[in-house]
Design a protein around this motif. Structure first.
Motif, short mmCIF file in Angstrom:
data_model
loop_
_atom_site.label_atom_id
_atom_site.label_comp_id
_atom_site.label_asym_id
_atom_site.label_seq_id
_atom_site.Cartn_x
_atom_site.Cartn_y
_atom_site.Cartn_z
N ALA A 1 0.78 -1.03 0.06
CA ALA A 1 -0.02 0.12 -0.01
C ALA A 1 0.92 1.35 0.06
O ALA A 1 2.05 1.38 0.48
N VAL A 2 0.33 2.26 -0.68
CA VAL A 2 0.92 3.53 -0.62
C VAL A 2 -0.07 4.62 -0.37
O VAL A 2 -1.03 4.83 -0.76
N ARG A 3 0.61 5.50 0.91
CA ARG A 3 -0.21 6.49 1.45
C ARG A 3 -0.20 7.47 0.41
O ARG A 3 0.83 8.04 0.02
N ASN A 4 -1.31 8.39 0.17
CA ASN A 4 -1.03 9.52 -0.69
C ASN A 4 -0.88 9.40 -1.86
O ASN A 4 0.31 10.04 -2.35
N ALA A 5 -1.07 8.13 -2.51
CA ALA A 5 -0.40 8.11 -4.15
C ALA A 5 -0.66 9.25 -4.71
O ALA A 5 -1.86 9.87 -4.79
N LYS A 6 0.23 9.43 -5.75
CA LYS A 6 -0.03 10.79 -6.58
C LYS A 6 0.41 10.24 -8.01
O LYS A 6 1.17 10.82 -8.74
N THR A 7 -0.13 8.95 -8.35
CA THR A 7 0.12 8.40 -9.75
C THR A 7 -0.51 9.34 -10.90
O THR A 7 -1.90 9.85 -10.61
N PRO A 8 0.17 9.63 -11.79
CA PRO A 8 -0.47 10.39 -12.71
C PRO A 8 -1.51 10.14 -13.46
O PRO A 8 -1.53 8.81 -13.47
N VAL A 9 -2.44 10.97 -13.72
CA VAL A 9 -3.62 10.48 -14.43
C VAL A 9 -4.86 9.79 -13.36
O VAL A 9 -5.69 9.94 -13.35
N VAL A 10 -4.27 8.66 -12.74
CA VAL A 10 -5.20 8.15 -11.91
C VAL A 10 -5.29 8.30 -10.55
O VAL A 10 -6.38 8.01 -9.82
N GLN A 11 -4.19 8.98 -9.91
CA GLN A 11 -4.13 9.33 -8.53
C GLN A 11 -4.26 8.21 -7.53
O GLN A 11 -4.56 8.62 -6.32
N SER A 12 -4.19 6.88 -7.92
CA SER A 12 -4.17 6.04 -7.05
C SER A 12 -3.09 5.15 -7.50
O SER A 12 -2.53 4.87 -8.54
N ALA A 13 -2.67 4.07 -6.49
CA ALA A 13 -1.46 3.15 -6.74
C ALA A 13 -2.31 1.96 -7.71
O ALA A 13 -3.41 1.40 -7.10
N VAL A 14 -1.87 1.77 -8.69
CA VAL A 14 -2.11 0.57 -9.49
C VAL A 14 -1.18 -0.36 -10.21
O VAL A 14 -0.04 0.04 -10.48
N VAL A 15 -1.42 -1.60 -10.06
CA VAL A 15 -0.64 -2.59 -10.86
C VAL A 15 -1.40 -3.01 -12.13
O VAL A 15 -2.37 -3.09 -12.33
N LEU A 16 -0.42 -2.92 -13.32
CA LEU A 16 -0.91 -2.69 -14.57
C LEU A 16 -0.43 -4.01 -15.36
O LEU A 16 -1.07 -5.00 -15.46
N GLY A 17 0.98 -3.89 -15.95
CA GLY A 17 1.46 -4.77 -16.76
C GLY A 17 1.94 -6.12 -16.10
O GLY A 17 2.11 -6.15 -14.93
N ILE A 18 1.90 -7.42 -17.04
CA ILE A 18 2.25 -8.46 -16.23
C ILE A 18 3.10 -9.51 -17.51
O ILE A 18 2.54 -9.18 -18.46
N ALA A 19 4.19 -10.08 -17.15
CA ALA A 19 4.78 -10.78 -17.88
C ALA A 19 5.45 -11.90 -17.16
O ALA A 19 5.67 -11.96 -15.83
N ARG A 20 5.22 -13.16 -17.76
CA ARG A 20 5.67 -14.42 -17.13
C ARG A 20 6.90 -15.10 -17.78
O ARG A 20 7.09 -14.95 -19.11
N ALA A 21 8.00 -15.42 -16.94
CA ALA A 21 8.97 -16.21 -17.50
C ALA A 21 9.01 -17.64 -17.52
O ALA A 21 7.71 -18.15 -16.77
N HIS A 22 9.59 -18.52 -18.12
CA HIS A 22 9.49 -19.85 -18.35
C HIS A 22 9.50 -20.46 -17.14
O HIS A 22 8.62 -21.41 -16.73
N ASP A 23 10.29 -20.09 -16.03
CA ASP A 23 10.27 -20.69 -14.66
C ASP A 23 9.09 -20.39 -13.93
O ASP A 23 8.93 -20.92 -12.79
N GLY A 24 8.41 -19.48 -14.12
CA GLY A 24 6.93 -19.14 -13.51
C GLY A 24 7.13 -18.01 -12.53
O GLY A 24 6.21 -17.47 -12.21
N THR A 25 8.13 -17.29 -12.82
CA THR A 25 8.54 -15.89 -12.33
C THR A 25 7.64 -14.86 -12.96
O THR A 25 7.28 -14.85 -14.21
N LEU A 26 6.73 -14.08 -12.07
CA LEU A 26 6.00 -13.11 -12.80
C LEU A 26 6.45 -11.77 -12.32
O LEU A 26 7.30 -11.48 -11.34
N TYR A 27 6.67 -10.77 -13.35
CA TYR A 27 7.03 -9.65 -13.37
C TYR A 27 5.86 -8.55 -13.57
O TYR A 27 4.99 -8.92 -14.50
#
Length: 324
Positions: A87-113
């Motif tokens: 969690a992030v207090r007083n998030a100031k993310t441009p446009v959305v003004q909230s902390a957001v998790v967006l993109g995702i990518a998966r490695a062959h070993d199952g690690t996620l980014y």
């Protein structure tokens, strides 16, 4: 993702964005078949599915943007939270003004980014171990940006993150470290104010190039990767894709399925840049945000940013004639 006002707590506020208002209306007959909703989510709890990566067993890993969660959804619809970004207090993310998790990518070993945008030093790329667990930040990105789509090139050992506000494609070592601005330019930038706000959005590595969508400009772009790993000249491969978010290639060729968020459409974009609608809200779409394809199955997260109804994960089939 479209521009959204701040969400108060877990409750979603009304969406009044005009930047995607020109998206074409739904129409035409669906060319994808057997569309079905696999799982439905709680919009009020911020479970707005933004991006998708596929596991080997056919389940889907989703980012829930405003819940700050990454979850796995099975073919039967069982949903399990793999990780929650801090969690992030007083998030100031441009446009959305909230902390957001967006993109995702998966490695062959199952690690996620994943990309996490907060308006603070926590903005950047985060790693989640196979099977879930505590996320770890592996690279910082500018707090005044909005890192959105994310793609992994395991051959080169790098990640590419599309920054929707700064109009930049960032390159990050897969093991973590300093991010570098790999590509910039007007083609990646948002449209001018007041209607603009979100430029580079989805990103994929395909055919010795990095492909990027620009939501404001309705374009699909190709950036060649030179032999020295630098970015070549940006090429525009398709236009008129109003409100395009993320996308996926249907196979080894250059045919793409893309999500048009505000219009609740999935479009087929051919190698020559022409495109047609293949799935609409009548098939269960509710502001789709991304696409993943495997074995003729098409996975589509629907965030319901505009409808504010029925965020879901939809799965459909496409016929062979659409081309692999």
């Amino acid at each position: 993702m479209p521009r959204l006002p701040r969400m108060a707590g877990a409750a979603a506020a009304a969406v009044t964005l005009s930047v995607l208002a020109s998206a074409p209306a739904s129409g035409g007959e669906s060319e994808l078949s057997q569309a079905r909703v696999v799982a439905r989510f709680d919009f009020g709890a911020g479970r707005t599915p933004e991006s998708v990566a596929l596991e080997r067993d056919g389940s889907a890993d989703l980012t829930f943007a405003f819940a700050r969660q990454v979850a796995n959804v099975t073919g039967s619809g069982r949903t399990r939270v793999l990780a929650t970004l801090p969690a992030v207090r007083n998030a100031k993310t441009p446009v959305v003004q909230s902390a957001v998790v967006l993109g995702i990518a998966r490695a062959h070993d199952g690690t996620l980014y994943v990309t996490y945008a907060t308006g603070t030093g926590k903005t950047g790329v985060w790693r989640i171990g196979p099977g879930g667990g505590a996320p770890k930040q592996i690279a910082k990105l500018p707090a005044n940006g909005l890192p959105n789509g994310l793609a992994l090139d395991e051959h080169r050992g790098v990640l590419y993150a599309a920054d929707s506000v700064l109009g930049t494609v960032w390159r990050v070592p897969q093991e973590g470290g300093t991010a570098t601005a790999w590509a910039r330019g007007s083609a990646l930038a948002p449209a001018p104010a007041p209607s603009g706000g979100l430029g580079a959005d989805g990103v994929k590595v395909h055919g010795h190039a990095v492909w990027v969508s620009n939501g404001d400009r309705g374009t699909l772009l190709r950036i060649p990767v030179r032999p020295d790993d630098t970015a070549g000249a940006i090429e525009t491969r398709a236009t008129g894709l109003h409100g395009i978010d993320d996308f996926a290639f249907t196979g080894r060729g250059h045919t793409v399925l893309a999500a048009l968020t505000a219009g609740s459409q999935i479009v087929l974009v051919r190698p020559n840049g022409s495109h047609s609608v293949v799935l609409t809200r009548r098939d269960g779409l509710s502001n789709p945000t991304s696409v993943a394809v495997r074995d003729r199955n098409v996975y589509i997260p629907n965030a319901a940013y505009f409808t504010m109804r029925d965020p879901n994960l939809l799965v459909a089939r496409f016929p062979l004639r659409l081309g692999l």
